[in-house]
Design a protein around this motif. Structure first.
Motif, PDB file in Angstrom:
ATOM      1  N   ASN A 236       0.493  -0.882   0.037  1.00 34.87           N
ATOM      2  CA  ASN A 236      -0.224  -0.599   0.455  1.00 34.87           C
ATOM      3  C   ASN A 236       0.822   1.339  -0.163  1.00 34.87           C
ATOM      4  O   ASN A 236       0.617   2.184  -0.416  1.00 34.87           O
ATOM      5  CB  ASN A 236      -1.213  -0.098   1.003  1.00 34.87           C
TER       6      ASN A 236
ATOM      7  N   THR B 170      -6.028   3.263   2.618  1.00 34.47           N
ATOM      8  CA  THR B 170      -6.067   2.308   3.640  1.00 34.47           C
ATOM      9  C   THR B 170      -6.601   2.091   4.440  1.00 34.47           C
ATOM     10  O   THR B 170      -6.521   3.493   4.984  1.00 34.47           O
ATOM     11  CB  THR B 170      -4.025   2.017   3.922  1.00 34.47           C
TER      12      THR B 170
ATOM     13  N   GLN C 248      -8.600  -0.972  -1.089  1.00 35.49           N
ATOM     14  CA  GLN C 248      -8.725   0.369  -1.915  1.00 35.49           C
ATOM     15  C   GLN C 248      -8.924  -0.565  -3.089  1.00 35.49           C
ATOM     16  O   GLN C 248      -9.781   0.534  -3.676  1.00 35.49           O
ATOM     17  CB  GLN C 248      -7.033   0.209  -2.135  1.00 35.49           C
TER      18      GLN C 248
END
Lengths: 104, 554
Positions: free
Chosen positions: A90, B344, B430
């Protein structure tokens, strides 16, 4: 019958930094999987794991991880080890920040 | 807001000094990792995939602006500029260095915070309804009792080496926003004949054996509650299984012995324990209640709010989605989404934390909450301040109007960070959020909770998601199982598995097919996903998920 031995590297986390490290042939530790010692003999693997366990004031949680020989050194065979050598998906944090570790 | 007493401050200072010495002894080689590990875990320090992780308790999810600013400081000074809010109302730092952790704990102590019992086989951070003290539907504010439980459970000599961890949640409302039925003990405050007490639920839990909690007692008056809880934990501590980690939680004990047998044992133990509680706890509770007195709600016109609501469609959409009714009609509860599409879930940057702290200080009587759904709440806001708050949030990517919608996803850290994980969760969250944002369907779909866990331990609460996703390792490849019909509220239910799992690149399309089926099947736009599922059952969703199975059967 015992399962055939598959090649391994010795990996752990650094005691102070907490990051992923790999045992090299010259008995030091590298942040880069491609510099790790690829162990193809089971008895030698156990010896190297014991070598690692003796360095308890430098490292945490040494274990043998499956790896295969690649063009530039050992490569992971499982996605967990692929994340460990790279960093999270991420953010470009972890090893991605310092030495690029392209995910294959 | 609870203010530390001299005792609290001294206790924490001593504990932090002990841990600093333990870290030094680990580094100089006097302690082995086997010796050090239980000590660091008692102080919230894990070793994860890429780094250490420090889990800081946000007791019952309540923070002041000063505390939030300190969390921002920790993120900036000792981490990578952000923190991750979790499903237990904690905050996790993903990148601390071992040497820095004692300084981090000292910095937390400056604002009355700690990381004690955020790990290990102890009573963990007590969670509470994130709308506590503000909700229009509550009997009483549950936080004073939660604080009493924090003090009672912290370093409780009998409860430091239990069969397994133990989690307590508390709510003051019939509408359960604290998932009390999925906790080892869930408490719902109720009033009977003018006496305040709690309904006690026991033996709920998620993980590899999900169970919905059962009622242990329909009412225990406050002055008996601590003794009753001590008796309950004590019974489990004695007869809970220590032979098998996977059968050690109280849900298994309740399941194996039966709720009636457990109730009898608790009642027996309660009679022994009760005389030890001589009222000191009730005196303490009274004192704690003073710390949680509601603010003096200001009176002002709400005309500016109404005008903004009428004239600004973006503001209106945000109000309709992110604002909940407050017990004071001129006030509102604001949920700040820290789940902008593609971000996130649960992560906030240091800058965002400071912005939220500033807003709390200026507009919200200096209070913030962390929800188990990984968002941040301003519990008390006068409606006339909503336009200014919304404008400020917009500047910092905090104004996403998605609370309760498909992109308001709970996701555990998963394989991106967690040493226990078997697959990633964050990128799945996501991609789902981004996909439905692209389709512009989110508001049309309405109330829909997706919860994602990256392993069977279920930190992402997937069992109680309307759509639950569980990431597994199937022969060295990430694979995702889907459950439907889970429910985390007072009508709690564990979701049903749809069938075989989906590969990483198939999971988002699979969710899309489920949602498309729901849109086709629903009676009207008012019928939620969960209502539709309860009406039509699994079959039509299976048909869209596994069309080949149907073709083969035909």
């Amino acid at each position: 019958m015992a399962r055939a031995f598959t090649p391994k590297v010795v990996t752990a986390n650094d005691l102070l930094e907490g990051d992923v490290i790999y045992q090299t042939e010259d008995d030091s530790w590298s942040r880069d999987l491609s510099e790790a010692e690829l162990i193809t003999d089971e008895a030698h693997a156990q010896v190297r794991l014991l070598d690692a366990a003796r360095q308890a004031n430098k490292i945490v949680g040494a274990y043998l991880a499956d790896a295969i020989a690649g063009d530039k050194g050992p490569e992971p065979t499982h996605f967990r080890e692929d994340f460990r050598r790279t960093g999270p998906s991420n953010y470009a944090h972890g090893k991605q920040e310092t030495s690029p570790q392209p995910r294959v | 807001m609870y203010r530390y007493s001299e005792f609290d401050t001294a206790f924490l200072a001593e504990r932090n000094a002990q841990f600093r010495a333990q870290v030094e002894r680990r580094i100089d080689g006097s302690l082995t990792e086997d010796e050090f590990k239980p000590l660091r875990l008692m102080n919230g320090l894990y070793l994860q995939l890429h780094a250490y992780m420090l889990r800081v308790a946000v007791p019952y999810g309540t923070l002041s602006s000063a505390q939030m600013r300190q969390l921002a400081l920790l993120a900036e000074k000792w981490d990578k500029g952000y923190g991750h809010f979790t499903t237990r109302q904690n905050i996790q730092y993903n990148w601390p260095k071992l040497n820095d952790v004692p300084d981090m704990l000292d910095a937390l102590a400056e604002v009355g915070m700690h990381a004690i019992q955020t790990s290990g086989n102890t009573i963990r951070n007590v969670t509470a309804d994130h709308f506590a003290g503000a909700a229009a539907d509550e009997v009483a504010d549950p936080r004073p009792y939660a604080e009493l439980l924090r003090q009672w459970s912290t370093d409780h000599p009998e409860f430091q080496f239990m069969p397994r961890k133990f989690k307590i949640a508390i709510t003051g409302s019939e509408n359960d926003r604290a998932v009390i039925k999925a906790h080892d003990i869930g408490l719902q405050l109720v009033e009977r004949d003018g006496v305040l007490g709690a309904r006690v639920i026991v033996g709920g839990g998620l993980g590899r054996t999900p169970m919905i909690g059962k009622e242990l007692s329909e009412f225990v008056a406050f002055d008996d509650l601590l003794a009753y809880l001590e008796a309950t934990v004590s019974v489990w501590n004695q007869i809970g299984r220590r032979d098998n980690k996977y059968k050690a939680r109280i849900k298994i004990t309740v399941h194996e012995h039966g709720i009636d047998a457990i109730r009898a044992k608790v009642n027996e133990r309660f009679l022994q324990v009760r005389p030890q509680f001589k009222g000191a706890d009730m005196n303490l509770l009274e004192e704690i209640k003073g710390h949680f007195a509601a603010p003096a709600f200001r009176e002002a016109s709400v005309a500016s709010f109404e005008s903004a609501y009428t004239n600004d469609p973006v503001f209106r959409s945000w109000v309709d989605t992110n604002i909940a009714p407050h017990k004071n009609a001129d006030h509102a509860i604001v949920t700040i989404s820290i789940k902008k599409h593609g971000q996130t879930p649960g992560d906030a940057t240091a800058e965002q934390m400071r912005v939220m702290a500033d807003l709390a200080e200026e507009f919200a009587y200096d209070e913030l909450r962390i929800s188990h759904e990984q968002n941040v709440i301003l519990p008390h806001v006068h409606k006339s301040d909503l336009p200014a708050i919304h404008a400020k949030l917009k500047e910092h990517e905090l104004a996403t109007a998605n609370i309760g919608l498909i992109s308001d996803i709970i996701a555990c850290p998963g394989m991106d960070y967690c040493a226990l994980a078997t697959a990633r969760s964050i990128p799945v969250a996501q991609e789902i959020a981004t996909r439905f944002e692209d389709l512009k369907l989110e508001h049309d779909i309405g109330h829909l909770k997706i919860k994602i866990s990256g392993c069977i331990n279920a930190c992402g609460h997937h069992h109680v998601g309307h759509i639950g996703i569980l990431g597994l390792d199937r022969a060295g490849v990430e694979n995702y199982q889907i459950t439907l019909g889970g429910d985390a509220t007072e009508t709690a239910a564990v979701g049903d598995r749809t069938g075989p799992g989906f590969a990483y690149d198939e999971i988002v399309p699979a969710v899309e097919r489920i949602v498309e089926a729901y849109l086709d099947l629903r009676d009207s736009a008012e019928e939620t996903f969960l209502e539709t599922y309860r009406r039509v059952g699994m079959a039509p969703f299976k048909a869209v998920l596994y069309p080949e199975a149907r073709a083969n059967a035909a």
